[in-house]
Design a protein around this motif. Structure first.
Motif, mmCIF file in Angstrom:
data_model
loop_
_atom_site.group_PDB
_atom_site.id
_atom_site.type_symbol
_atom_site.label_atom_id
_atom_site.label_comp_id
_atom_site.label_asym_id
_atom_site.label_seq_id
_atom_site.Cartn_x
_atom_site.Cartn_y
_atom_site.Cartn_z
ATOM 1 N N VAL A 5 -59.386 49.098 -3.640
ATOM 2 C CA VAL A 5 -58.818 50.286 -3.094
ATOM 3 C C VAL A 5 -57.819 50.202 -1.810
ATOM 4 O O VAL A 5 -58.485 48.805 -0.911
ATOM 5 N N MET A 6 -56.949 50.165 -1.640
ATOM 6 C CA MET A 6 -56.191 50.256 -0.718
ATOM 7 C C MET A 6 -55.540 51.069 0.536
ATOM 8 O O MET A 6 -54.912 52.379 -0.838
ATOM 9 N N ILE A 7 -55.208 51.694 1.321
ATOM 10 C CA ILE A 7 -55.121 53.325 1.754
ATOM 11 C C ILE A 7 -53.711 52.922 2.715
ATOM 12 O O ILE A 7 -53.780 51.787 3.343
ATOM 13 N N ASP A 8 -52.895 53.687 2.590
ATOM 14 C CA ASP A 8 -52.295 53.517 3.676
ATOM 15 C C ASP A 8 -51.478 55.020 3.851
ATOM 16 O O ASP A 8 -51.598 55.918 3.908
ATOM 17 N N ASN A 9 -50.334 55.352 4.741
ATOM 18 C CA ASN A 9 -49.713 56.502 5.057
ATOM 19 C C ASN A 9 -49.209 57.122 4.716
ATOM 20 O O ASN A 9 -47.673 56.061 3.652
ATOM 21 N N GLU A 10 -48.630 57.690 3.852
ATOM 22 C CA GLU A 10 -47.671 58.951 2.627
ATOM 23 C C GLU A 10 -46.804 58.241 2.996
ATOM 24 O O GLU A 10 -46.400 57.947 1.787
ATOM 25 N N LEU A 11 -46.158 58.658 4.339
ATOM 26 C CA LEU A 11 -44.394 58.234 4.258
ATOM 27 C C LEU A 11 -44.283 56.777 3.963
ATOM 28 O O LEU A 11 -43.446 56.289 3.018
ATOM 29 N N LYS A 12 -45.323 56.541 4.734
ATOM 30 C CA LYS A 12 -44.961 54.610 4.057
ATOM 31 C C LYS A 12 -44.420 54.048 2.752
ATOM 32 O O LYS A 12 -43.901 53.304 2.127
ATOM 33 N N MET A 13 -45.657 54.663 1.917
ATOM 34 C CA MET A 13 -45.737 54.831 0.505
ATOM 35 C C MET A 13 -44.176 56.257 -0.369
ATOM 36 O O MET A 13 -44.301 54.901 -1.080
ATOM 37 N N LYS A 14 -44.088 56.754 0.711
ATOM 38 C CA LYS A 14 -43.133 57.247 -0.670
ATOM 39 C C LYS A 14 -41.880 56.406 0.034
ATOM 40 O O LYS A 14 -41.230 56.452 -1.078
ATOM 41 N N ILE A 15 -41.530 55.914 1.149
ATOM 42 C CA ILE A 15 -40.764 55.081 1.166
ATOM 43 C C ILE A 15 -40.479 53.712 0.426
ATOM 44 O O ILE A 15 -39.499 53.545 -0.410
ATOM 45 N N VAL A 16 -42.007 53.255 -0.032
ATOM 46 C CA VAL A 16 -42.228 52.468 -1.365
ATOM 47 C C VAL A 16 -41.179 52.584 -2.408
ATOM 48 O O VAL A 16 -40.720 52.304 -2.969
ATOM 49 N N ALA A 17 -41.809 53.874 -2.594
ATOM 50 C CA ALA A 17 -40.971 54.626 -4.149
ATOM 51 C C ALA A 17 -39.834 54.380 -4.225
ATOM 52 O O ALA A 17 -39.136 54.171 -4.949
ATOM 53 N N GLU A 18 -39.540 54.582 -2.858
ATOM 54 C CA GLU A 18 -38.261 54.856 -2.966
ATOM 55 C C GLU A 18 -37.168 53.558 -2.697
ATOM 56 O O GLU A 18 -36.041 53.725 -3.713
ATOM 57 N N ASN A 19 -38.082 52.927 -2.156
ATOM 58 C CA ASN A 19 -36.885 51.562 -2.313
ATOM 59 C C ASN A 19 -37.010 50.674 -3.011
ATOM 60 O O ASN A 19 -35.876 49.845 -3.576
ATOM 61 N N SER A 20 -38.179 50.776 -4.365
ATOM 62 C CA SER A 20 -38.747 50.363 -5.814
ATOM 63 C C SER A 20 -37.811 50.769 -7.052
ATOM 64 O O SER A 20 -37.206 50.562 -7.532
ATOM 65 N N LYS A 21 -37.899 52.219 -7.053
ATOM 66 C CA LYS A 21 -37.497 53.650 -7.967
ATOM 67 C C LYS A 21 -36.200 54.371 -7.265
ATOM 68 O O LYS A 21 -35.215 54.955 -8.292
#
Length: 384
Positions: free
Chosen positions: A185-201
């Motif tokens: 399991v890895m965790i992170d701040n929700e918005l940092k995860m959302k920008i990963v999605a925006e940057n990928s897809k």
């Protein structure tokens, strides 16, 4: 030492070839050789290894043109999966994401504000296992779980340092959830995860510098600089909700006075509305705005002003190519988009206006889950 260097180089080359096939498929072996500068023999060997491991397949497509036709390569989406989880104040969202970043299974589960930390984790555990079983995915194909959580996160150690929305403090969710699920399991701040999605897809896919602003139960931002998440010293870069806009203003949960979040978060909007009318939920506030009630119009006008000011300040600090607005407020009240744009015209510094693109997220309520799953794959996939 020389042998270790050779093994490392082989691994790096293998990762490079797989990444090229994943991002540029369908693509021929010869094209990969040209892009990488590696010999056709090396490319053939690496592709054969990737094929045996289940990552790569030959497509039915072939290149057209004069001469011998080359068989094209593609990646296999079902070779592995990661699970993305978003834990928010009133809902838990879970998605299973395949190797090419497609959500193949999805579930939303209500969360009660009175739930304990362990009750929430058990709810995540049960529903993750049910979703995997229901979709007939083998556990051995799941390489891990990524979790996006609002708050200050020690992502390296898997600890939620503090989450105002969840009322959690210093809990090691990565360790505790792994004990329950048996997955890494890895965790992170929700918005940092959302920008990963925006940057990928999403909207920031071709951007090296981008900022995502989330407006809902709280307000915050996440930043991509030079293609990487900008975290700051303690992973709190982008926490604009605790920037002070009025030192004589409202008291914030953090203990300070006049934080931005105390003016435009859902809780703040509800509190202000209750001074005028009996209000139960944020939907009641938005309905009153749509009905043309003057008090609601005034509150949302102030909200759009503060959002535009926050955007202006972010642009001056980071000068990104694109700024993406997202979150519950934007999704539930799309009518606020135009007022925000108009206020941005007023407040953004003139030299920044020409090049900046202000956009609204198209990922809906699945961005955090998708980004957490993609980040889990980035961190946990280890090619032999």
């Amino acid at each position: 030492m020389e042998k270790q260097d050779q093994l490392l180089m082989k691994k790096q080359n293998k990762n490079l070839v797989l990444e090229i096939i994943k991002n540029q498929s369908p693509i021929s072996r010869m094209e990969i050789a040209k892009v990488t500068g590696m010999s056709p023999t090396s490319i053939t060997r690496i592709v054969n290894e990737l094929h045996l491991q289940g990552f790569v397949r030959e497509t039915e497509l072939v290149t057209s043109g004069v001469g011998r036709k080359a068989v094209l390569l593609d990646v296999c989406g079902d070779v592995l999966y990661t699970v993305g989880v978003e834990i928010d104040k009133l809902i838990i969202k879970i998605g299973i994401v395949n190797y090419v970043g497609e959500i193949v299974a999805w579930k939303g589960i209500p969360r009660d504000v009175s739930e304990s930390y362990y009750e929430t984790l058990e709810k995540v555990n049960v529903n993750v296992k049910e979703l995997i079983s229901k979709n007939c995915i083998l556990n051995k194909r799941i390489i891990g779980i990524g979790v996006g959580i609002p708050g200050s996160i020690d992502y390296k150690n898997g600890v939620v340092k503090v989450s105002d929305q969840l009322k959690w403090k210093n809990v090691n969710i990565a360790k505790d959830l792994k004990q329950l699920t048996a997955f890494d399991v890895m965790i992170d701040n929700e918005l940092k995860m959302k920008i990963v999605a925006e940057n990928s897809k999403g909207i920031a896919k071709d951007s090296q510098n981008a900022v995502l602003v989330g407006i809902g139960s709280g307000i915050g931002s996440a930043i991509i600089l030079n293609g990487e998440i900008y975290r700051g010293d303690s992973n709190n870069a982008g926490e604009i909700g605790h920037t002070v806009i009025d030192p004589t203003g409202n008291v914030c949960n953090c203990g300070k006075i006049g934080c931005l979040a105390t003016y435009i978060s859902e809780g703040a909007l509800i509190d202000d509305s209750r001074k005028v009318k009996e209000i139960d939920t944020i939907d009641d506030v938005f309905d009153s705005y749509r009905n043309g009630e003057s008090w609601a119009i005034n509150i949302m006008d102030r909200t759009s002003t503060y959002i535009a000011l926050a955007i202006s300040n972010i642009l001056c600090l980071y000068n990104p190519e694109v700024i993406i607005l997202s979150g519950n407020t934007i999704e539930k009240l799309p009518e606020i988009k135009e007022p925000i744009k108009q206020k941005c015209e007023l407040y953004i510094w003139e030299p920044l206006k020409e090049r900046i693109k202000i956009a609204f997220s198209q990922l809906g309520d699945r961005g955090v889950v998708l980004g957490a799953a993609i980040q889990a794959q980035n961190l946990m996939l280890d090619l032999e």
